[in-house]
Design a protein around this motif. Structure first.
Motif, PDB file in Angstrom:
ATOM      1  N   ASP A  47      40.054  34.042  37.064  1.00 41.41           N
ATOM      2  CA  ASP A  47      40.052  35.443  36.643  1.00 41.41           C
ATOM      3  C   ASP A  47      39.345  36.300  37.695  1.00 41.41           C
ATOM      4  O   ASP A  47      38.140  36.145  37.930  1.00 41.41           O
ATOM      5  CB  ASP A  47      39.338  35.555  35.296  1.00 41.41           C
ATOM      6  CG  ASP A  47      39.393  36.937  34.687  1.00 41.41           C
ATOM      7  OD1 ASP A  47      39.257  37.941  35.423  1.00 41.41           O
ATOM      8  OD2 ASP A  47      39.558  37.010  33.451  1.00 41.41           O
TER       9      ASP A  47
ATOM     10  N   VAL B 195      36.157  38.229  36.503  1.00 42.51           N
ATOM     11  CA  VAL B 195      34.989  37.366  36.326  1.00 42.51           C
ATOM     12  C   VAL B 195      34.363  37.061  37.687  1.00 42.51           C
ATOM     13  O   VAL B 195      33.140  37.126  37.857  1.00 42.51           O
ATOM     14  CB  VAL B 195      35.375  36.067  35.576  1.00 42.51           C
ATOM     15  CG1 VAL B 195      34.243  35.053  35.602  1.00 42.51           C
ATOM     16  CG2 VAL B 195      35.787  36.385  34.148  1.00 42.51           C
TER      17      VAL B 195
ATOM     18  N   THR C  18      36.514  29.986  38.332  1.00 43.74           N
ATOM     19  CA  THR C  18      37.378  30.835  37.524  1.00 43.74           C
ATOM     20  C   THR C  18      38.714  31.106  38.209  1.00 43.74           C
ATOM     21  O   THR C  18      38.810  31.008  39.429  1.00 43.74           O
ATOM     22  CB  THR C  18      36.675  32.178  37.205  1.00 43.74           C
ATOM     23  OG1 THR C  18      37.480  32.940  36.305  1.00 43.74           O
ATOM     24  CG2 THR C  18      36.420  32.996  38.471  1.00 43.74           C
TER      25      THR C  18
ATOM     26  N   ASP D  33      32.676  40.194  39.078  1.00 45.32           N
ATOM     27  CA  ASP D  33      31.421  40.464  38.369  1.00 45.32           C
ATOM     28  C   ASP D  33      30.304  39.517  38.807  1.00 45.32           C
ATOM     29  O   ASP D  33      29.128  39.873  38.729  1.00 45.32           O
ATOM     30  CB  ASP D  33      31.623  40.354  36.855  1.00 45.32           C
ATOM     31  CG  ASP D  33      32.462  41.499  36.291  1.00 45.32           C
ATOM     32  OD1 ASP D  33      32.701  42.495  37.023  1.00 45.32           O
ATOM     33  OD2 ASP D  33      32.899  41.382  35.130  1.00 45.32           O
ATOM     34  N   ALA D  34      30.666  38.328  39.272  1.00 44.29           N
ATOM     35  CA  ALA D  34      29.664  37.370  39.748  1.00 44.29           C
ATOM     36  C   ALA D  34      29.103  37.768  41.105  1.00 44.29           C
ATOM     37  O   ALA D  34      28.068  37.253  41.530  1.00 44.29           O
ATOM     38  CB  ALA D  34      30.266  35.969  39.818  1.00 44.29           C
TER      39      ALA D  34
ATOM     40  N   MET E 232      30.087  28.384  38.807  1.00 39.63           N
ATOM     41  CA  MET E 232      31.127  29.008  38.046  1.00 39.63           C
ATOM     42  C   MET E 232      32.464  28.898  38.793  1.00 39.63           C
ATOM     43  O   MET E 232      32.533  29.219  39.961  1.00 39.63           O
ATOM     44  CB  MET E 232      30.780  30.491  37.834  1.00 39.63           C
ATOM     45  CG  MET E 232      31.882  31.234  37.154  1.00 39.63           C
ATOM     46  SD  MET E 232      32.086  32.967  37.618  1.00 39.63           S
ATOM     47  CE  MET E 232      32.442  32.916  39.315  1.00 39.63           C
TER      48      MET E 232
END
Length: 153
Positions: free
Chosen positions: A5, A8, A3, A11-12, A1
């Motif tokens: 953001d 985001v 990003t 949250d990962a 992933m």
């Protein structure tokens, strides 16, 4: 992933963990590490660029040694926020690192090198010492900005 953001990325990594900050240049890759609680960033190693495979192997070794849980890569945007050729190169670098299965956060690094240079000049470091340290200090500056954003978001 991959990003841009902060929410985001955060949250990962719900349990936090050490992050590796990267200032990816054409000749070197400056690295920095932060603590597992995302409080402070410190300069780490300077990797002299060679072939991507060798650069990645050196980063993988550092990731393993330091038990890194995510990457923060400085994204060199133009002053107006648009992409530049270096931005595209950095995005490609991030895509090539994606197979490590670590979350990757691309962080705006427009002012990092200038800020670090100003600080070193204020500390009266010689031009040679500044050149030797700028990339890993820039990586630390990038990582600190990112973890500050992660903590407040």
């Amino acid at each position: 992933m991959i990003t841009t953001d902060a929410a985001v990325f955060r949250d990962a990594l719900p349990a936090g963990g050490r992050l590796l900050g990267l200032d990816v240049g054409t000749k070197t890759i400056g690295t920095a590490l932060c603590d597992a609680g995302w409080s402070f960033a410190s300069p780490a190693h300077l990797i002299k660029r060679s072939k991507f495979t060798a650069d990645k192997a050196e980063l993988v070794a550092l990731i393993g040694q330091q038990q890194v849980k995510g990457l923060v890569i400085g994204l060199p945007l133009n002053l107006d926020g648009s992409d530049s050729p270096r931005t595209q190169s950095t995005r490609a670098f991030a895509r090539n690192m994606a197979d490590l299965d670590l979350p990757i956060f691309l962080w705006d690094e427009r002012w990092s090198t200038a800020a670090v240079e100003r600080q070193m000049i204020a500390e009266d470091l010689s031009r040679a010492k500044r050149a030797e340290r700028v990339d890993k200090l820039a990586a630390s500056y990038i990582l600190q900005g990112a973890i500050d954003a992660l903590a407040t978001g």
